[in-house]
Design an enzyme around this catalytic site. Structure first.
Site, PDB file in Angstrom:
ATOM      1  N   ALA A   1      -6.511 -72.968  66.527  1.00 32.76           N
ATOM      2  CA  ALA A   1      -5.570 -72.054  65.889  1.00 32.76           C
ATOM      3  C   ALA A   1      -5.924 -70.504  66.435  1.00 32.76           C
ATOM      4  O   ALA A   1      -7.035 -70.448  67.168  1.00 32.76           O
ATOM      5  CB  ALA A   1      -5.654 -72.105  64.588  1.00 32.76           C
ATOM      6  N   MET A   2      -5.312 -69.513  66.137  1.00 35.31           N
ATOM      7  CA  MET A   2      -5.924 -68.063  66.424  1.00 35.31           C
ATOM      8  C   MET A   2      -5.393 -67.002  65.337  1.00 35.31           C
ATOM      9  O   MET A   2      -4.476 -67.166  65.011  1.00 35.31           O
ATOM     10  CB  MET A   2      -4.836 -67.721  67.745  1.00 35.31           C
ATOM     11  CG  MET A   2      -5.062 -66.400  68.404  1.00 35.31           C
ATOM     12  SD  MET A   2      -6.868 -66.105  69.047  1.00 35.31           S
ATOM     13  CE  MET A   2      -6.977 -64.527  68.424  1.00 35.31           C
TER      14      MET A   2
ATOM     15  N   GLU B   1      -6.205 -64.330  73.025  1.00 33.52           N
ATOM     16  CA  GLU B   1      -7.536 -64.378  72.973  1.00 33.52           C
ATOM     17  C   GLU B   1      -7.807 -65.343  74.164  1.00 33.52           C
ATOM     18  O   GLU B   1      -7.391 -66.350  74.291  1.00 33.52           O
ATOM     19  CB  GLU B   1      -8.268 -64.550  71.744  1.00 33.52           C
ATOM     20  CG  GLU B   1      -9.731 -64.640  71.923  1.00 33.52           C
ATOM     21  CD  GLU B   1     -10.645 -64.726  70.630  1.00 33.52           C
ATOM     22  OE1 GLU B   1      -9.888 -65.155  69.399  1.00 33.52           O
ATOM     23  OE2 GLU B   1     -11.664 -64.936  70.580  1.00 33.52           O
TER      24      GLU B   1
ATOM     25  N   HIS C   1     -10.867 -70.852  58.349  1.00 32.94           N
ATOM     26  CA  HIS C   1     -11.453 -70.146  59.294  1.00 32.94           C
ATOM     27  C   HIS C   1     -10.536 -69.054  59.828  1.00 32.94           C
ATOM     28  O   HIS C   1     -11.032 -67.844  60.023  1.00 32.94           O
ATOM     29  CB  HIS C   1     -11.633 -71.231  60.398  1.00 32.94           C
ATOM     30  CG  HIS C   1     -12.307 -70.715  61.632  1.00 32.94           C
ATOM     31  ND1 HIS C   1     -13.522 -70.768  61.769  1.00 32.94           N
ATOM     32  CD2 HIS C   1     -11.778 -69.856  62.574  1.00 32.94           C
ATOM     33  CE1 HIS C   1     -13.848 -70.096  63.041  1.00 32.94           C
ATOM     34  NE2 HIS C   1     -12.998 -69.771  63.380  1.00 32.94           N
ATOM     35  N   GLU C   2      -9.324 -69.369  60.225  1.00 32.14           N
ATOM     36  CA  GLU C   2      -8.358 -68.178  60.669  1.00 32.14           C
ATOM     37  C   GLU C   2      -8.291 -67.047  59.503  1.00 32.14           C
ATOM     38  O   GLU C   2      -8.197 -65.951  59.958  1.00 32.14           O
ATOM     39  CB  GLU C   2      -6.952 -68.675  61.195  1.00 32.14           C
ATOM     40  CG  GLU C   2      -7.163 -69.764  62.303  1.00 32.14           C
ATOM     41  CD  GLU C   2      -8.194 -69.701  63.304  1.00 32.14           C
ATOM     42  OE1 GLU C   2      -8.379 -68.465  63.926  1.00 32.14           O
ATOM     43  OE2 GLU C   2      -8.948 -70.745  63.847  1.00 32.14           O
TER      44      GLU C   2
HETATM   45  N1  ARG Z   1     -10.409 -67.182  68.208  1.00 30.55           N
HETATM   46  C1  ARG Z   1      -9.783 -68.620  67.875  1.00 30.55           C
HETATM   47  C2  ARG Z   1     -10.545 -69.239  66.831  1.00 30.55           C
HETATM   48  O1  ARG Z   1     -11.664 -69.850  66.776  1.00 30.55           O
HETATM   49  C3  ARG Z   1      -9.936 -69.510  69.010  1.00 30.55           C
HETATM   50  C4  ARG Z   1      -9.401 -68.875  70.223  1.00 30.55           C
HETATM   51  C5  ARG Z   1      -9.567 -69.705  71.606  1.00 30.55           C
HETATM   52  N2  ARG Z   1      -9.281 -68.886  72.789  1.00 30.55           N
HETATM   53  C6  ARG Z   1      -9.858 -69.712  73.986  1.00 30.55           C
HETATM   54  N3  ARG Z   1      -9.916 -68.800  75.094  1.00 30.55           N
HETATM   55  N4  ARG Z   1     -10.265 -70.658  74.077  1.00 30.55           N
HETATM   56  O2  ARG Z   1     -10.271 -69.219  65.510  1.00 30.55           O
HETATM   57 ZN    ZN Z   2     -12.688 -68.408  65.382  1.00 27.19          ZN
END
Ligand code: ARG
Ligand code: ZN
Length: 886
Positions: A257-258, A116, A292-293
């Site tokens: 985190a992701m 992402e 969150h994740e």
């Molecule tokens: N989706 C992830 C989260 O908020 C964060 C991804 C961060 N990506 C970025 N390009 N900054 O849980």
């Molecule tokens: Zn998120």
């Protein structure tokens, strides 16, 4: 070139299945990608354009035959294709040289991915956009002794040995997903495992993977995950949909985190904790981020974003969900209120400045150059406030119905913020949200923080009290004029003796006499009148911070003291204390003598009253007794002299420390640990307050020359049984610039030299220390030469550079401009290594145009110096050009 929301078009091609085979090698990883593709018959026929980035392309086959293709920049273009076909691509990439940490990279000899928003294109050519959802199967092959663990999304369906010391694992993800949710991990890792049973009796395997030495720091993350699974099922009826759910920690990570489907990848900072190495704040952050994740598994993965302009669809909603999760884990109302205050403090110190600066953007932006720049506090935290307002307008039960409808309607789809708001409204057709939906959605389209001004009128003869409200919103880049917002204002009335008054709304005579009422503002000006009011009341407005606005009310000091002592709403009780402090700070800053803190007896006595109040929790006291930050104070000023703000802030701290000396001593003794360490809100609140007390006692000692408390603090530092107490003691010595600090810092480093996350704290504390005669910048330059420093590791880079540039205004804003020049050098140095981290650092001077001279010109010059560099990344280019334009 900017991407614009209004230009959205559905993809010309779909990808139904993806079969990936990786031969993992740090220097040259081979990727074989076989995709089943078909034409999207709903849009005019177009060539196939696949995104790529830093890939070496070796082979392109269409249905097994060599095909003609061309490159347009980073895109692979094929002009002539049948309606259905198999595309086979063979590429290589170099993970060991991937310092951007997007795509496939190596961290401490382990492979990780971050896709992402647009990292997947750095792994293979693809339609790298979230509305293209495919089924994935992934085969990983690697040397078995170097990479014994091979992970990807979904379920492990096959594994075994291969010739020459290699092995393989094959994973199949049962859910369709966009490419940004792809992940793989390969390396030497160990896992804490837990089997859990869901409500329906189904078994799941939960795993937390870390490096071998870190297994003793995974218990809290695992417990947080177990709580998350249970909470989402209990509160929203959303179960875990996978047999196996994995979390993996890496020390090299751009973000926190992701949420990759079934395989979350985390910054170690948000996984690893034991009482010796992690503070209470770390424990609480881990709980939030793990939640969150995990919650993204539904709000993000099962229902994802149509395009990146909709980012807040998943992020705002998921932050709201993790905030609610943390609140629901609290044992009582006081702990819930503390969490709410902490969340609002983040919003006001980080998001309000963003919304007032050159990077201001709506929760659903209209254009971007680099999407990575829009992972912001506006998308996340303001987005969460927008979701919270919806809950306020439809009620908690109504909101749960809305969530259920949202997932029923859109499961498996890539949708928009409009779809979300529509579902919540449709599930609550009688609600104010449904009645006001188009206007409510201005929260998505208009940037800027609305300002609500309220004025009270008491009519003794009629025994009525009227509140007149008006709302406005300042212009933001590209949006000169704003339409009125829908603003829920929760409010109540207090009598002068502090009693809460029953509310009799005029025009609603038979309504029950509640004590709290939510008024929904929709106009530029409107009023509300209460009957049966016997004397001039004190209004408690915007209870619980019911909307992300600035509230202007001309409270007298006396009224604020009444609220501080009596408001049944803990948020507004805290807020009254903040207003009293802010008023004094602003008077001192704009008054004649910069070092006069101007804390009067009334304020000091009120603070003493809170500190000594037996009915209040320690955590809440700590929040009330903490002064507004320099950043938040600066936002209230039109022109900011950062040195003056700093001097006043320091003087106020010193005065509060000295004036309450014996109270701080008492509070310190009262809040000592008893029994085993536990990071629960009650005991962490006690540690927070004893830490604040110690900080004040050392500050007071600095003024008086007392040596007893610094000595006790050093002893506390040495004897502490947990990192929270140890770090608070160290902090107290450093923040009072006591000579003993050097000894303690050296000892701290020696104790924790093998604990990367603790060494980050060691760097960060020093780079964030109060400036005494310009000594921090030279120290920061020294720290960058320390053998433990590394620019390539984002956590380490942030611990020194961001702690100085973004979190230490008194040291960073130097009249000789040396801080700004150093900042520009660091942005320029970081940009080719890691553009995302560089662009984040580039934002440290967002608010330059508010600065007084000579800071303003010097800051502008430093930004211009960065902007003038050839070959800047899109990331940094976008930030600095917006800074100069706005
Ligand atoms: N989706 C992830 C989260 O908020 C964060 C991804 C961060 N990506 C970025 N390009 N900054 O849980
Ligand atoms: Zn998120």
């Amino acid at each position: 070139v900017a991407v614009r929301r209004e230009d959205y078009a559905a993809p010309a091609w779909w990808i139904d299945t993806v079969d990936l085979t990786f031969d993992l090698d740090p220097a040259k990883t081979r990727v074989l990608n076989r995709m089943r593709m078909r034409r999207n018959m709903d849009v005019p026929a177009q060539p196939l354009r696949l995104d790529g980035g830093e890939l070496n392309l070796a082979r392109v086959l269409v249905d097994g035959q060599g095909a003609s293709f061309r490159m347009e920049g980073d895109q692979l273009v094929i002009d002539t294709l049948p309606d259905n076909f198999e595309l086979e691509l063979f590429t290589t990439c170099c993970p060991s040289k991937n310092t951007k940490l997007m795509g496939l990279f190596v961290s401490e000899d382990t492979f990780f991915t971050q896709c992402e928003a647009e990292g997947f294109r750095r792994i293979t050519y693809f339609l790298d956009r979230p509305d293209v959802m495919a089924s994935y199967q992934v085969t990983l092959r690697a040397n078995k002794s170097l990479y014994p663990v091979l992970l990807s999304n979904g379920n492990l369906v096959d594994h075994g040995d291969l010739p020459e010391g290699r092995h393989f694992a094959k994973w199949v993800d049962p859910f369709k997903k966009p490419s940004y949710l792809f992940a793989l991990v390969a390396g030497k890792l160990v896992a804490r495992e837990q089997r859990i049973k869901a409500r329906n009796g189904k078994e799941h395997l939960l795993q937390v993977y870390v490096r071998a030495g870190d297994l003793d720091k995974t218990e809290h993350a695992m417990n947080s995950l177990i709580h998350s699974v249970a909470w989402d099922e209990a509160r929203f009826g959303l179960p875990l949909d996978l047999d196996r759910f994995m979390i993996v920690a890496t020390s090299d990570f751009n973000a926190g985190a992701m949420e990759n489907k079934g395989l979350n990848i985390f910054n170690t900072k948000y996984v690893l904790a034991n009482q010796a190495t992690a503070t209470d704040a770390d424990y609480s952050n881990i709980e939030s981020v793990v939640g969150h994740e995990y919650f993204h598994n539904w709000s993000g993965d099962r229902v994802t974003c149509r395009d990146w302009f909709q980012l807040s669809l998943k992020e705002g909603l998921t932050v709201f969900r993790d905030q609610e999760f943390s609140q629901d884990l609290c044992a009582d109302a006081s702990a819930r209120a503390v969490k709410r205050i902490e969340d609002v403090r983040v919003l006001r110190t980080a998001q309000f400045p963003e919304d007032a600066g050159p990077m201001a953007h709506p929760v659903r932006p209209d254009s971007y150059i680099e999407i990575s720049n829009f992972y912001t506090v506006t998308i996340y935290e303001k987005g969460a406030e927008v979701v919270r307002m919806m809950q306020t307008l439809v009620g908690r039960k109504g909101f749960e119905k809305g969530i259920t409808l949202y997932f029923e309607r859109h499961d498996g789809d890539a949708v928009t913020c409009d779809d979300f708001a529509q579902a919540i409204a449709d599930a609550n057709p009688e609600s104010e949200l449904a009645a006001l939906l188009p206007q409510f959605k201005r929260w998505y389209s208009q940037a800027g923080t609305p300002r609500v001004t309220a004025r009270g009128r008491y009519d003794a003869a009629a025994r009525t009290y009227t509140l007149d409200f008006s709302q406005s919103c300042p212009p933001t880049p590209g949006q000169a004029v704003k339409e009125p917002f829908v603003i829920p204002i929760s409010l109540g009335l207090l009598a002068q003796d502090g009693r809460e008054l029953p509310l009799h709304l005029q025009g609603d005579e038979d309504a029950s006499t509640a004590q709290s009422h939510t008024m929904v503002l929709t106009q530029a000006h409107e009023s509300i009148t209460f009957n049966n009011i016997d004397s001039q009341p004190v209004p408690s407005i915007l209870r619980g911070f019911s909307a992300p606005v600035v509230l202007d009310f001309d409270y007298t000091d006396g009224e604020l003291l009444i609220l501080l002592a009596n408001d049944p709403d803990p948020f507004n009780r805290w807020e009254a204390g903040q207003r009293l402090a802010m008023r004094r700070a602003l008077a001192a800053i704009t008054g004649p003598a910069a070092d006069a803190a101007g804390l009067d007896e009334a304020y000091i006595n009120a603070m003493r009253g809170v500190l000594r109040d037996p009915k209040l929790d320690s955590a809440f006291k700590e929040l009330v007794l903490t002064l507004p930050s320099e950043t938040y104070i600066s936002e209230q000023l039109d022109v900011v002299d950062p040195q003056r703000v700093h001097a006043v802030h320091e003087a106020m701290r010193a005065q509060l420390a000295t004036a309450l000396f014996s109270d701080w001593e008492w509070a310190y003794e009262q809040n000592q640990d008893t029994g085993a360490y536990s990071p629960d809100p009650l005991s962490s609140g006690r540690r927070a307050l004893s830490g604040l007390a110690l900080d004040n006692l050392c500050l007071a000692a600095r003024a008086s020359g007392d040596t007893v408390w610094p000595g006790k603090t050093l002893q506390r530092f040495k004897d502490a049984g947990n990192m929270t107490d140890r770090f608070n003691a160290l902090y107290a010595l450093v923040s009072s610039s006591h000579p003993l600090a050097q000894q303690a810092l050296a000892r701290f480093h020696a104790l924790f030299k093998d604990e990367a996350l603790v060494i980050d704290k060691w760097f960060s504390l020093q780079a964030g220390a109060p400036d005494r005669g310009g000594d921090v910048l030279p120290l920061v330059k020294q720290l960058m030469k320390h053998p433990d420093f590394s620019l390539k590791n984002p956590n380490r880079a942030r611990s020194v550079i961001f702690s100085y540039c973004s979190a230490n205004p008194g040291a960073f804003h130097r009249a000789d401009a040396a801080g700004y020049v150093w900042w520009s050098d660091r942005v320029i140095e970081l940009d080719p290594i890691n553009p995302q981290v560089a662009a984040r650092l580039a934002r440290a001077l967002d608010r330059w145009s508010k600065l007084a001279e000579p800071y303003r010109s010097a800051a502008r010059e430093a930004i211009a110096r960065v902007a003038a560099r050839p070959d800047l990344s899109k990331d940094t280019q976008e930030v600095v050009s917006r800074a100069l334009a706005g």
